[in-house]
Design a protein around this motif. Structure first.
Motif, PDB file in Angstrom:
ATOM      1  N   TYR A 110       0.828  -1.196   0.000  1.00  0.00           N
ATOM      2  CA  TYR A 110       0.000   0.000   0.000  1.00  0.00           C
ATOM      3  C   TYR A 110       0.863   1.246   0.000  1.00  0.00           C
ATOM      4  CZ  TYR A 110      -3.884  -3.050   1.204  1.00  0.00           C
ATOM      5  OH  TYR A 110      -4.849  -4.029   1.169  1.00  0.00           O
ATOM      6  N   ALA A 112       0.722   5.045   1.578  1.00  0.00           N
ATOM      7  CA  ALA A 112       0.038   5.877   2.565  1.00  0.00           C
ATOM      8  C   ALA A 112      -0.171   7.278   1.995  1.00  0.00           C
ATOM      9  CB  ALA A 112       0.850   5.952   3.849  1.00  0.00           C
ATOM     10  N   ARG A 113      -1.288   7.855   2.347  1.00  0.00           N
ATOM     11  CA  ARG A 113      -1.615   9.209   1.879  1.00  0.00           C
ATOM     12  C   ARG A 113      -0.514  10.202   2.226  1.00  0.00           C
ATOM     13  NH1 ARG A 113      -7.383  12.128   2.390  1.00  0.00           N
ATOM     14  NH2 ARG A 113      -6.798  14.079   1.406  1.00  0.00           N
ATOM     15  N   ASP A 115       2.635   9.673   2.678  1.00  0.00           N
ATOM     16  CA  ASP A 115       3.832   9.452   1.861  1.00  0.00           C
ATOM     17  C   ASP A 115       3.662  10.042   0.465  1.00  0.00           C
ATOM     18  OD1 ASP A 115       4.967   8.101   3.991  1.00  0.00           O
ATOM     19  OD2 ASP A 115       4.483   6.107   3.212  1.00  0.00           O
ATOM     20  N   ASP A 139      -6.726   5.865   4.580  1.00  0.00           N
ATOM     21  CA  ASP A 139      -5.534   6.690   4.409  1.00  0.00           C
ATOM     22  C   ASP A 139      -4.412   5.922   3.720  1.00  0.00           C
ATOM     23  OD1 ASP A 139      -6.509   9.049   5.346  1.00  0.00           O
ATOM     24  OD2 ASP A 139      -5.623   8.880   7.347  1.00  0.00           O
ATOM     25  N   LYS A 140      -4.733   4.697   3.292  1.00  0.00           N
ATOM     26  CA  LYS A 140      -3.801   3.898   2.503  1.00  0.00           C
ATOM     27  C   LYS A 140      -4.521   3.462   1.240  1.00  0.00           C
ATOM     28  CE  LYS A 140      -0.937   1.921   6.122  1.00  0.00           C
ATOM     29  NZ  LYS A 140      -0.438   0.665   6.706  1.00  0.00           N
TER      30      LYS A 140
END
Length: 184
Positions: A110, A112-113, A115, A139-140
Protein backbone atom coordinates in the motif's frame (compact mmCIF):
# COMPACT_ATOMS: atom_id res chain seq x y z
CA UNK A 1 20.74 -5.37 -11.24
CA UNK A 2 23.09 -2.58 -10.22
CA UNK A 3 24.53 -1.30 -6.97
CA UNK A 4 21.15 -0.24 -5.68
CA UNK A 5 17.92 -2.04 -6.43
CA UNK A 6 15.79 -0.35 -9.03
CA UNK A 7 12.12 0.32 -8.39
CA UNK A 8 11.36 -1.11 -11.79
CA UNK A 9 11.65 -4.75 -10.74
CA UNK A 10 8.42 -5.57 -12.58
CA UNK A 11 10.22 -4.95 -15.92
CA UNK A 12 13.20 -7.31 -16.13
CA UNK A 13 16.27 -6.39 -18.17
CA UNK A 14 15.70 -9.35 -20.51
CA UNK A 15 12.22 -8.05 -21.36
CA UNK A 16 13.43 -4.45 -21.71
CA UNK A 17 16.14 -5.32 -24.26
CA UNK A 18 13.53 -7.07 -26.41
CA UNK A 19 11.91 -3.67 -26.93
CA UNK A 20 15.00 -2.07 -28.45
CA UNK A 21 16.64 -2.91 -31.75
CA UNK A 22 20.15 -4.35 -31.92
CA UNK A 23 21.33 -1.07 -33.45
CA UNK A 24 19.78 0.97 -30.61
CA UNK A 25 21.26 -1.33 -27.96
CA UNK A 26 24.73 -1.11 -29.50
CA UNK A 27 24.48 2.68 -29.71
CA UNK A 28 23.37 2.89 -26.08
CA UNK A 29 26.17 0.56 -24.93
CA UNK A 30 28.75 2.61 -26.82
CA UNK A 31 27.41 5.86 -25.42
CA UNK A 32 27.34 4.42 -21.92
CA UNK A 33 30.97 3.29 -22.19
CA UNK A 34 31.97 6.71 -23.49
CA UNK A 35 30.23 8.57 -20.67
CA UNK A 36 30.95 6.19 -17.78
CA UNK A 37 34.58 5.34 -18.48
CA UNK A 38 35.96 2.24 -16.84
CA UNK A 39 33.66 2.37 -13.83
CA UNK A 40 30.64 0.76 -15.54
CA UNK A 41 28.50 3.31 -13.69
CA UNK A 42 27.12 6.58 -15.01
CA UNK A 43 27.31 9.48 -12.58
CA UNK A 44 24.19 11.32 -11.51
CA UNK A 45 25.21 14.57 -13.23
CA UNK A 46 26.05 12.72 -16.43
CA UNK A 47 22.63 11.02 -16.32
CA UNK A 48 20.91 14.40 -15.93
CA UNK A 49 22.91 16.07 -18.69
CA UNK A 50 23.37 13.30 -21.24
CA UNK A 51 20.26 11.15 -20.80
CA UNK A 52 17.43 13.35 -19.55
CA UNK A 53 18.59 16.72 -20.83
CA UNK A 54 17.14 20.12 -20.06
CA UNK A 55 13.49 19.17 -20.59
CA UNK A 56 13.18 17.41 -17.24
CA UNK A 57 12.77 19.46 -14.06
CA UNK A 58 15.69 18.89 -11.62
CA UNK A 59 13.57 17.38 -8.83
CA UNK A 60 11.92 15.00 -11.29
CA UNK A 61 15.35 14.06 -12.66
CA UNK A 62 16.56 13.26 -9.15
CA UNK A 63 13.56 11.02 -8.44
CA UNK A 64 14.02 9.24 -11.77
CA UNK A 65 17.74 8.69 -11.19
CA UNK A 66 17.20 7.25 -7.72
CA UNK A 67 14.23 5.13 -8.75
CA UNK A 68 16.23 3.65 -11.63
CA UNK A 69 18.71 2.35 -9.05
CA UNK A 70 21.12 5.27 -9.14
CA UNK A 71 23.36 5.70 -6.11
CA UNK A 72 26.35 7.84 -5.14
CA UNK A 73 28.45 5.25 -7.02
CA UNK A 74 26.39 5.84 -10.18
CA UNK A 75 23.82 4.08 -12.37
CA UNK A 76 24.50 0.63 -13.80
CA UNK A 77 23.92 0.07 -17.53
CA UNK A 78 21.22 -2.61 -17.05
CA UNK A 79 19.22 -0.29 -14.80
CA UNK A 80 19.59 2.53 -17.32
CA UNK A 81 18.24 0.38 -20.15
CA UNK A 82 15.27 -0.82 -18.11
CA UNK A 83 14.47 2.74 -17.08
CA UNK A 84 14.80 4.17 -20.58
CA UNK A 85 12.59 1.44 -22.02
CA UNK A 86 9.99 2.15 -19.33
CA UNK A 87 10.03 5.89 -20.09
CA UNK A 88 10.07 5.61 -23.87
CA UNK A 89 8.30 2.35 -24.66
CA UNK A 90 6.56 1.40 -21.46
CA UNK A 91 2.87 0.66 -21.40
CA UNK A 92 0.54 2.79 -19.27
CA UNK A 93 0.19 -0.17 -16.90
CA UNK A 94 3.96 -0.33 -16.40
CA UNK A 95 4.21 3.42 -15.96
CA UNK A 96 1.41 3.28 -13.40
CA UNK A 97 3.28 0.56 -11.48
CA UNK A 98 6.40 2.68 -11.63
CA UNK A 99 4.61 5.73 -10.24
CA UNK A 100 2.99 3.64 -7.51
CA UNK A 101 6.42 2.25 -6.58
CA UNK A 102 7.63 5.80 -5.91
CA UNK A 103 5.02 6.16 -3.18
CA UNK A 104 4.58 2.62 -1.81
CA UNK A 105 6.77 1.08 0.84
CA UNK A 106 6.78 -2.14 -1.20
CA UNK A 107 5.46 -2.93 -4.67
CA UNK A 108 2.82 -5.40 -3.57
CA UNK A 109 1.60 -3.32 -0.68
CA UNK A 110 0.00 0.00 0.00
CA UNK A 111 0.89 3.63 -0.35
CA UNK A 112 0.04 5.88 2.56
CA UNK A 113 -1.61 9.21 1.88
CA UNK A 114 1.02 11.08 3.89
CA UNK A 115 3.83 9.45 1.86
CA UNK A 116 2.24 10.37 -1.46
CA UNK A 117 1.58 13.91 -0.26
CA UNK A 118 5.18 14.28 0.98
CA UNK A 119 6.66 13.19 -2.37
CA UNK A 120 4.28 15.40 -4.34
CA UNK A 121 5.07 18.35 -2.09
CA UNK A 122 8.78 17.92 -2.88
CA UNK A 123 8.24 17.39 -6.62
CA UNK A 124 5.51 19.91 -7.34
CA UNK A 125 5.37 22.12 -4.26
CA UNK A 126 1.71 21.18 -3.85
CA UNK A 127 -0.68 18.25 -3.59
CA UNK A 128 -3.36 18.00 -6.29
CA UNK A 129 -6.91 18.41 -5.00
CA UNK A 130 -7.98 15.35 -7.00
CA UNK A 131 -5.82 13.13 -4.76
CA UNK A 132 -8.63 13.20 -2.18
CA UNK A 133 -10.66 10.99 -4.54
CA UNK A 134 -8.04 8.28 -4.20
CA UNK A 135 -8.47 8.13 -0.42
CA UNK A 136 -12.23 8.08 0.12
CA UNK A 137 -12.15 4.80 2.05
CA UNK A 138 -8.82 4.84 3.89
CA UNK A 139 -5.53 6.69 4.41
CA UNK A 140 -3.80 3.90 2.50
CA UNK A 141 -4.33 2.85 -1.08
CA UNK A 142 -3.44 -0.34 -2.93
CA UNK A 143 -2.09 -0.42 -6.46
CA UNK A 144 -5.45 -1.10 -8.16
CA UNK A 145 -7.15 1.85 -6.52
CA UNK A 146 -4.17 4.11 -7.21
CA UNK A 147 -4.03 3.03 -10.87
CA UNK A 148 -7.75 3.65 -11.37
CA UNK A 149 -7.40 7.14 -9.90
CA UNK A 150 -4.18 7.84 -11.81
CA UNK A 151 -5.53 6.86 -15.22
CA UNK A 152 -8.49 9.21 -14.66
CA UNK A 153 -6.16 11.97 -13.43
CA UNK A 154 -3.13 11.75 -15.73
CA UNK A 155 -2.53 15.50 -15.34
CA UNK A 156 -2.55 15.40 -11.52
CA UNK A 157 1.17 15.90 -10.92
CA UNK A 158 4.38 16.52 -12.86
CA UNK A 159 5.52 12.93 -13.21
CA UNK A 160 2.10 11.58 -14.17
CA UNK A 161 1.63 14.37 -16.70
CA UNK A 162 5.10 13.79 -18.09
CA UNK A 163 4.80 9.99 -18.30
CA UNK A 164 1.14 9.50 -19.18
CA UNK A 165 -0.08 12.64 -20.95
CA UNK A 166 2.39 15.05 -22.45
CA UNK A 167 4.76 12.44 -23.70
CA UNK A 168 8.29 11.88 -22.59
CA UNK A 169 10.90 14.12 -24.20
CA UNK A 170 13.53 11.41 -23.80
CA UNK A 171 13.90 9.09 -26.80
CA UNK A 172 16.15 6.17 -27.62
CA UNK A 173 17.23 7.86 -30.83
CA UNK A 174 18.18 11.41 -31.68
CA UNK A 175 18.44 12.87 -35.16
CA UNK A 176 19.63 16.35 -34.21
CA UNK A 177 22.81 17.83 -35.65
CA UNK A 178 24.73 17.88 -32.36
CA UNK A 179 25.96 14.40 -31.35
CA UNK A 180 24.32 13.27 -28.13
CA UNK A 181 24.43 10.27 -25.84
CA UNK A 182 21.97 8.49 -28.15
CA UNK A 183 23.88 9.21 -31.37
CA UNK A 184 27.27 7.98 -30.21
Amino acid sequence: MGAKESRIGFLPYDEAVKRVTDVELKRLKDAFKRTSGLSYYMTQQCFYREVLGDGVPPKVAEVIYTSFGGSPKGLHFNNLIVGLVLLTRGRDEEKSKYLFSLFASDLGGYAAREDIEAVLQVLDGKVPASLKKCFTESDKVNYERFRNWLLQNKEAFTLSRWLLSAGVCVTLTDDSDTPTFYQT
